[in-house]
Design an enzyme around this catalytic site. Sequence first.
Site, PDB file in Angstrom:
ATOM      1  N   GLU A   1       0.809  -1.223   0.000  1.00  0.00           N
ATOM      2  CA  GLU A   1       0.000   0.000   0.000  1.00  0.00           C
ATOM      3  C   GLU A   1       0.841   1.272   0.000  1.00  0.00           C
ATOM      4  O   GLU A   1       0.771   2.087   0.924  1.00  0.00           O
ATOM      5  CB  GLU A   1      -0.971  -0.019   1.188  1.00  0.00           C
ATOM      6  CG  GLU A   1      -1.981  -1.141   1.081  1.00  0.00           C
ATOM      7  CD  GLU A   1      -3.090  -1.075   2.137  1.00  0.00           C
ATOM      8  OE1 GLU A   1      -2.904  -0.437   3.176  1.00  0.00           O
ATOM      9  OE2 GLU A   1      -4.162  -1.672   1.890  1.00  0.00           O
TER      10      GLU A   1
ATOM     11  N   GLU B   1      -6.337  -8.415  -0.996  1.00  0.00           N
ATOM     12  CA  GLU B   1      -6.754  -8.520   0.403  1.00  0.00           C
ATOM     13  C   GLU B   1      -8.257  -8.305   0.514  1.00  0.00           C
ATOM     14  O   GLU B   1      -8.836  -7.479  -0.198  1.00  0.00           O
ATOM     15  CB  GLU B   1      -6.088  -7.446   1.278  1.00  0.00           C
ATOM     16  CG  GLU B   1      -4.599  -7.567   1.448  1.00  0.00           C
ATOM     17  CD  GLU B   1      -4.050  -6.462   2.352  1.00  0.00           C
ATOM     18  OE1 GLU B   1      -4.832  -5.876   3.128  1.00  0.00           O
ATOM     19  OE2 GLU B   1      -2.851  -6.182   2.250  1.00  0.00           O
TER      20      GLU B   1
HETATM   21  C1  GAL Z   1      -4.467  -3.368   4.655  1.00  0.00           C
HETATM   22  C2  GAL Z   1      -2.997  -3.679   4.847  1.00  0.00           C
HETATM   23  C3  GAL Z   1      -2.818  -4.971   5.603  1.00  0.00           C
HETATM   24  C4  GAL Z   1      -3.694  -4.995   6.821  1.00  0.00           C
HETATM   25  C5  GAL Z   1      -5.126  -4.777   6.402  1.00  0.00           C
HETATM   26  C6  GAL Z   1      -6.116  -4.828   7.538  1.00  0.00           C
HETATM   27  O1  GAL Z   1      -4.668  -2.035   4.333  1.00  0.00           O
HETATM   28  O2  GAL Z   1      -2.357  -3.785   3.604  1.00  0.00           O
HETATM   29  O3  GAL Z   1      -1.451  -5.106   5.959  1.00  0.00           O
HETATM   30  O4  GAL Z   1      -3.284  -3.996   7.700  1.00  0.00           O
HETATM   31  O5  GAL Z   1      -5.233  -3.529   5.799  1.00  0.00           O
HETATM   32  O6  GAL Z   1      -7.431  -4.661   7.061  1.00  0.00           O
END
Ligand code: GAL
Length: 665
Positions: free
Chosen positions: A152, A307
């Site tokens: 990110e 994710e």
């Molecule tokens: C994302 C991040 C992850 C984790 C996740 C939690 O933004 O890339 O490492 O923190 O959020 O929802």
Amino acid sequence: MPELKLPFLGHGGDYNPDQWRDRPDILEEDVRLMKLAGCNLMSVGIFAWSALEPREGEYDFGWLGDVLDRLHAAGISVFLATPSGARPAWMSRRYPEVLRVRPDGQRNLHGERHNHCFTSPVYRAFVGRINRALVERFGHHPAVVGWHLSNEYGGECHCALCQQAFRAWLKARYGTLEALNRAWWTGFWSKTYSDWEELHSPSPVGETSIHGLNLAWRRFVTHQTADFMRAEAAPIREVTPELPVTTNLMEIFGGLDYFEFCRDLDFASFDSYPRWGGPDGEWTALCAAFNYDWMRTLKQRPFALMESTPSQVNWHDVCKLKKPGMHLLSSLQAVAHGADTVQYFQWRKSRGAAEKFHGAVVDHVGHEHTRTFREVQSVSGALAKLDDVRGAMPEVRAALLFDTQNRWALEDCQGPRRDMGYLETVLEHYRALRRHGVALDVIDETCDFERYHLVAAPMLYMLRPGVAERLEAFVRRGGTLVCSCRTGCVDEDDLCFLGDFPGPLRQTLGLWVEETDALYDGEANGIRMNDGRSYTCRALCDRIHPETAETLGVYTADFYAGEPCVTRNGLGEGAAYYIATRPDAEFLDDFYTGIADRAGLECPLRGLPVGVGAMARGGLLFVMNFTGRAVRASLPEGVDVLAGRRTGGETELPVNGVLAIRPGR
Ligand code: GAL
Ligand code: ZN
């Protein structure tokens, strides 16, 4: 450009074995559980720097090799990560220049993550060395199918090194100080620069009032972040040119211009955390779909859902569990819109620290007998039946123009309202088109307009060079363009167009804007269309003078009651519409129904209940119930490949129901 070519739809998540190196039993158990969950793709090593380089120059890669071997033996593929998203404490202590400096000039202490300077040669050297070591050691490991750069990317650094780099970037862009002064209108408030050294990034304790400077800084931040990313990818590209490279992008993120940033990526990947279970399921689903369409459009390629959470997050104000079925529905929504993977943050809950209560496939309980685990299994079951969509792009003939640089300019704009509501306006147009069943790309000003029949470009306030000309050519060749209030006001340096708005789009829209009224929150005006239908509108009302455009609707209130508010300008083979205000949802629904029909847009399953989404990809028609209740809908004849059942006619869609219909008798 190497593509993401998996032999299956990917399923897995962020895997952090680095946190469990003293628990070989758990590392073994992970692999058993991954197979049981139907996972085939893990992202490994994202924040593992202190495990990989515990002391300066001392690499400890053995554990990672074991993990890759174990995953490979189980038939699980890997996106291998570079660790630059968070660095070891020894580095910050010995080389403070790697620490980020805030806009007020204060250098951060060591802490958190995503907090390094993108310019620092020291940080770049550390990143370059460890990335080279990683790719040389593991780049040809049979488990590795792609690279996950950092995490990110975002934020900005205001250190002296970044100021220098900013000045060099400005010199390259403007050539001379005279040109810069002219472009930024620095005669105002005596801001004229007389030496490059006087230039400094915007700061709350310094300059914030030169809009040209603010825009330039944000462009520079994108440039410098991309430059950092290129530098970190260089050894990887050199040693494994055949492997695709990505980084995970964020929801409706405005910190970087993603179209610009993504030119250096092979495919886009996305972190998706919608607020499922909120009061408006349709809106939540629309925002998610909007992001997916954006991600797919960034590279005009399928993307990775890098994710998502299999249950709940830990950072919303209120972190609801996903209700039964929602995990499958939300995962397949991403697939329907162009994802070739469904991945999670995170595979296993960490035992301590900031994210110990963030959802994961494997909970602290450590076994598979959980609701979440079963929901994840349902996704692997579904993905196995959806292989037809892998690599396929949906057929899209309409686009919504959402331009990040335009967003920056609008956010900076002072008057006639503090909040211009750009994002909400764009989403309102998106909702109307999606309700009608139109598949949409989410493009920006740099994209090719000619591949579409319809381009909706609400609030296109800032027109970069050539954009108006390309839009005009698009209309002349038969395209349909929809614009709205606050269009064509400033050029790429935020200088107003002289000769009044909509600037270089005046001929295309066939009108000029004399002035713009702002309405208080809660205040409304009305629109009456020629056919008698009436609607409300709010926020902003342009007073316009049609020149060649015909009037389709007028304002109903205030001193400009009866004046034109909605117009159509026929031009060449096409037409350009102008909506001089921010209309209500009913207006946009009706308006786009007419537009889509005239523009010849094929809409799968028009007339679905509000909150039921439809999207066609790879010969399958996905029907998704986000309403939060059971609803009846009329479905085409075919087979739902998920349930293996025939479809056709009036059907009840259960709560969170999802179908993937292969049409046919
Ligand atoms: C994302 C991040 C992850 C984790 C996740 C939690 O933004 O890339 O490492 O923190 O959020 O929802
Ligand atoms: Zn810096």
